[in-house]
Scaffold this active site. Sequence first.
Site, short mmCIF file in Angstrom:
data_model
loop_
_atom_site.label_atom_id
_atom_site.label_comp_id
_atom_site.label_asym_id
_atom_site.label_seq_id
_atom_site.Cartn_x
_atom_site.Cartn_y
_atom_site.Cartn_z
N ALA A 160 -35.86 -10.36 49.81
CA ALA A 160 -35.84 -9.25 48.94
C ALA A 160 -35.77 -10.36 47.89
O ALA A 160 -36.29 -10.38 46.51
CB ALA A 160 -34.15 -9.19 49.07
N ALA A 161 -35.43 -11.68 48.01
CA ALA A 161 -34.49 -13.09 47.51
C ALA A 161 -36.35 -13.56 47.25
O ALA A 161 -37.25 -13.01 47.69
CB ALA A 161 -34.38 -13.84 47.72
N PRO A 162 -35.82 -13.92 45.23
CA PRO A 162 -35.34 -13.65 44.55
C PRO A 162 -34.76 -12.32 43.62
O PRO A 162 -33.63 -12.73 42.43
CB PRO A 162 -35.90 -14.91 43.84
CG PRO A 162 -36.88 -15.04 42.99
CD PRO A 162 -37.48 -13.66 45.15
N GLY A 221 -36.40 -9.97 42.14
CA GLY A 221 -37.53 -8.90 41.44
C GLY A 221 -37.89 -7.19 42.09
O GLY A 221 -36.91 -6.39 40.77
N ASP A 256 -32.44 -11.41 52.80
CA ASP A 256 -33.45 -12.80 53.71
C ASP A 256 -32.80 -13.62 54.22
O ASP A 256 -31.43 -13.68 54.20
CB ASP A 256 -33.24 -13.29 51.51
CG ASP A 256 -34.95 -13.79 51.34
OD1 ASP A 256 -35.63 -13.60 51.05
OD2 ASP A 256 -34.51 -15.12 52.01
N ASP A 262 -32.30 -12.98 59.02
CA ASP A 262 -34.26 -13.01 59.06
C ASP A 262 -34.40 -10.94 59.86
O ASP A 262 -33.31 -11.12 60.67
CB ASP A 262 -35.05 -13.70 60.86
CG ASP A 262 -35.76 -13.39 60.98
OD1 ASP A 262 -36.89 -12.83 61.05
OD2 ASP A 262 -37.04 -14.30 61.51
N ASP A 297 -41.48 -6.39 50.99
CA ASP A 297 -42.72 -7.40 50.61
C ASP A 297 -42.79 -8.82 50.99
O ASP A 297 -41.65 -9.68 51.15
CB ASP A 297 -41.90 -7.53 49.14
CG ASP A 297 -42.57 -8.35 48.07
OD1 ASP A 297 -44.07 -8.29 48.31
OD2 ASP A 297 -41.65 -9.60 47.57
N CYS A 319 -48.98 -10.20 47.47
CA CYS A 319 -49.03 -10.33 46.59
C CYS A 319 -50.30 -11.38 46.60
O CYS A 319 -50.73 -12.85 46.24
CB CYS A 319 -48.73 -11.67 45.34
SG CYS A 319 -47.54 -13.32 45.97
#
Length: 476
Positions: free
Chosen positions: A290-292, A294, A313, A340, A357, A410
Amino acid sequence: MTNPRQIAFIALRDVHKGAYADVALDRVLQKVNLSDSDRRLVTELVYGSVRRQRTLDTLIDQLGKKKFHQQPKDLRTILNLGLYQLCYQERIPASAAVNTTVQLAKENGFSGLTGFVNGLLRQYIRLVEKEQGSRRAGGAGGDKKENSPFSTSSPLSPHLPLQLPENPVERLGILHSFPDWIIQVWLDQIGFAETEKLCEWMNQTPTIDLRINPLCTDIETVEAALQSAGILVRRIPYLPQALRLIGSTGPIQNLPGFSEGWWSVQDSSAQLVSHLLDPQPGELAIDVCAAPGGKTTHIAELMGDKGKIWACDRTPSRLRKLQQNAERLNLQSIQVCTGDSRNLPQFYNTADRVLVDAPCSGLGTLHRHADARWRQTPESVQELSILQKELVSHTSNFVKSGGVLVYATCTLHPAENEDALAAFLAENPNWQIEPPRTDSPYSAYSTPQGWLKVWPHRQNMDGFFMVRLRKTNDSA
């Protein structure tokens, strides 16, 4: 210290010692008081010199008697700064680029080599002028280069006086400053012409996109506030919360609506991911990397801040950043879990929606991370692909029967995207790809196989891969 080129040199010296480019730049900028225009110049010189490192080093090879790796590192950094201005900064007069670079050499321990620095830069200028004259006169050299399938000139890249190899991988790698292996990965997927366009896109200065927080404002209000502050903005097709900032903005936190939580900074491609997840009010969602924050905060906004979102995270400091973002946006539905995600059995069979993600090589966002192209390797990609497969395999257990998992990266590397997905589906027949409906605005990014792939040079946003999967029944 107020000389922007000296400040850029100090930052680049740190980068060449191993510092991340953004960290090195922030470190030097915090120590000086510069005008906005000088801050922009320092930023451009640092990021540009790092991005164009291979091209600039090749120019030094071809212009100097000694190869670039035989030069003292600090001298090479100074030469790169001078050549970067001559090659890529049309607003800086050639005489200013030469004179300031000679002065840099003098002030940083190379007084005895100022003649060499001056001569090398002026030799570059003479070669450019000679080549331009040849093209204007329709000389053989000009025509030959212009008609070559591997032209050194294109709408987004200057015509450099480079002697380029015939091999298309090396040719593109030197001209656009990428490692050969990244060029090969892209060539295998989209061919030469599109790979060149992608390289050009990745060497542009990145834009900034905002994601409007619909729980406390609307896009029209933010648009009007920014325009009143003299900031040009543009809406993004298919993304109802997205605004792109045009031109320079100054510090982001000084823009209207930041402290009020009206918006977050998030690229359009990243906004697509949470829309594909399509979380609903009252559900339980888990963002496993999740971090940071968005995408976590975007999920909360799409759920109307009703329901529960677990943000997981491994890094406590990055989770604190997530909590700060959630607090600024006035979101109450997010809870954090430090750990983890491959080892959190308490979440098994609890979630309606899971977002993976995944950590990745970032080959879709190389324009934002100037040094990433030099830090990643085929070996690091292989290591990441193993981690990605483990993450999606373990966290798919978090999803209830009938629930949804979105896997996203990404990057634009098949080993981290299509191959990772194929491996998961081969081992988990109770999961199916759920393509966007044909009437969905996101079908514009859809592939025949059912996943979404954003190519930056086609869609003018960060490169992304994302796929929505549905759990068809319990595996038990």
